[in-house]
Write a protein that holds these residues in place. Structure first.
Motif, PDB file in Angstrom:
ATOM      1  N   ASN A  53       0.801  -1.230   0.000  1.00 12.97           N
ATOM      2  CA  ASN A  53       0.000   0.000   0.000  1.00 12.97           C
ATOM      3  C   ASN A  53       0.834   1.280   0.000  1.00 12.97           C
ATOM      4  OD1 ASN A  53      -2.443  -1.475   0.102  1.00 12.97           O
ATOM      5  ND2 ASN A  53      -2.267  -1.668   2.310  1.00 12.97           N
ATOM      6  N   LEU A 106       2.844  -8.254   1.314  1.00 18.64           N
ATOM      7  CA  LEU A 106       1.500  -8.689   1.665  1.00 18.64           C
ATOM      8  C   LEU A 106       1.215 -10.106   1.190  1.00 18.64           C
ATOM      9  CD1 LEU A 106      -0.547  -5.442   0.968  1.00 18.64           C
ATOM     10  CD2 LEU A 106       0.489  -6.192   3.074  1.00 18.64           C
ATOM     11  N   LYS A 117      -3.751 -10.503  10.167  1.00 15.61           N
ATOM     12  CA  LYS A 117      -4.943  -9.949   9.513  1.00 15.61           C
ATOM     13  C   LYS A 117      -5.486  -8.756  10.289  1.00 15.61           C
ATOM     14  CE  LYS A 117      -9.100 -11.516   7.134  1.00 15.61           C
ATOM     15  NZ  LYS A 117      -9.971 -12.678   6.858  1.00 15.61           N
ATOM     16  N   MET A 120      -4.096  -5.550   9.090  1.00 12.02           N
ATOM     17  CA  MET A 120      -4.334  -5.224   7.692  1.00 12.02           C
ATOM     18  C   MET A 120      -5.556  -4.318   7.569  1.00 12.02           C
ATOM     19  SD  MET A 120      -1.859  -6.655   6.137  1.00 12.02           S
ATOM     20  CE  MET A 120      -0.531  -7.485   6.979  1.00 12.02           C
ATOM     21  N   PRO A 121      -5.660  -3.455   6.553  1.00 15.35           N
ATOM     22  CA  PRO A 121      -4.682  -3.286   5.483  1.00 15.35           C
ATOM     23  C   PRO A 121      -3.361  -2.741   6.019  1.00 15.35           C
ATOM     24  CG  PRO A 121      -6.313  -1.542   5.389  1.00 15.35           C
ATOM     25  CD  PRO A 121      -6.778  -2.512   6.429  1.00 15.35           C
ATOM     26  N   LYS A 123      -0.925  -0.511   6.748  1.00 11.57           N
ATOM     27  CA  LYS A 123      -0.716   0.938   6.815  1.00 11.57           C
ATOM     28  C   LYS A 123      -0.067   1.259   8.158  1.00 11.57           C
ATOM     29  CE  LYS A 123      -4.492   2.149   3.719  1.00 11.57           C
ATOM     30  NZ  LYS A 123      -5.727   2.938   3.522  1.00 11.57           N
ATOM     31  N   GLY A 171      -5.836   1.706  -4.276  1.00 13.88           N
ATOM     32  CA  GLY A 171      -6.097   0.990  -3.039  1.00 13.88           C
ATOM     33  C   GLY A 171      -6.976  -0.208  -3.309  1.00 13.88           C
ATOM     34  N   GLN A 172      -6.761  -1.259  -2.548  1.00 12.04           N
ATOM     35  CA  GLN A 172      -7.491  -2.502  -2.768  1.00 12.04           C
ATOM     36  C   GLN A 172      -8.996  -2.319  -2.636  1.00 12.04           C
ATOM     37  OE1 GLN A 172      -6.268  -5.597  -0.105  1.00 12.04           O
ATOM     38  NE2 GLN A 172      -7.100  -7.207  -1.364  1.00 12.04           N
ATOM     39  N   HIS A 173      -9.425  -1.502  -1.678  1.00 11.52           N
ATOM     40  CA  HIS A 173     -10.855  -1.335  -1.430  1.00 11.52           C
ATOM     41  C   HIS A 173     -11.533  -0.471  -2.484  1.00 11.52           C
ATOM     42  CE1 HIS A 173      -8.872   2.127   0.313  1.00 11.52           C
ATOM     43  NE2 HIS A 173     -10.008   2.780   0.246  1.00 11.52           N
TER      44      HIS A 173
END
Length: 200
Positions: A53, A106, A117, A120-121, A123, A171-173
């Motif tokens: 990230n 990751l 977990k 996570m995420p 950061k 970003g993944q989200h």
């Protein structure tokens, strides 16, 4: 790797953010891993580097002078910024004896480990004051498992710079919104094409 006396063994732990210069390099992470492994072997440094990230988290261990020199070089490296030292202190023994520098991005095991977990995420600047210690314990446990199967100083993984850059940007989200935007743009292009084709 045991040439350093226990009284002169230190750990240097920091986190930082990747810069646009770091992101623009197609092989930034591979370059860091390959050069660091070579330099660390020469300077009797062991440790692990994590990336995700747009953030770096690195743990290194070696003599106080060697780690001070490493820190000074890192402060001048324009591939990352906002370097924040989490710890620079004496230790009695190494935690990553067999890793000149293991690079981790990751990996899937992190998402299946309940303790990992929970952090996570990835950061680290948003972590609580002791979360980095918990993350380090997780990495130390992972190292012990890898040591048992003889997985030491493996060649660095070849990372996909485009995938990492895309992950940093959206970003993944936010992947869903990116896909929707691309689909919307394709629909507009298709409509324009139909409208212009009717005029010819």
């Amino acid at each position: 790797m045991n040439s350093i006396k226990e009284t002169d063994l230190y750990q240097f732990i920091y986190m930082s953010r990747i810069t646009s210069t770091g992101l623009s390099g197609a092989s930034t992470l591979n370059d860091i891993a390959e050069i660091s492994i070579k330099n660390n072997k020469a300077n009797d440094i062991t440790g692990v580097l994590c990336y995700g990230n747009g953030y770096f988290f690195q743990y290194t261990e070696g003599s106080e002078q060697v780690l001070t020199n490493l820190k000074n070089r890192l402060l001048m490296d324009d591939r990352h910024k906002d370097l924040q030292t989490l710890d620079f202190s004496a230790i009695s023994e190494r935690s990553f004896t067999g890793w000149s520098l293991r690079s981790i991005i990751l990996e899937r095991w992190m998402l299946s480990d309940p303790k990992a977990k929970a952090l996570m995420p990835f950061k680290p600047y948003n972590w609580g004051p002791h979360d980095w210690r918990q993350f380090l314990k997780i990495l130390q446990g992972y190292y012990k498992e890898q040591e048992k199967i003889g997985d030491v100083d493996a060649q660095p993984i070849k990372y996909n710079a485009l995938g990492l850059t895309l992950g940093k940007v959206v970003g993944q989200h936010q992947a869903f919104f990116l896909i929707q935007t691309i689909l919307g743009a394709l629909i507009i292009v298709a409509l324009l094409w139909f409208m212009l084709s009717d005029k010819f």
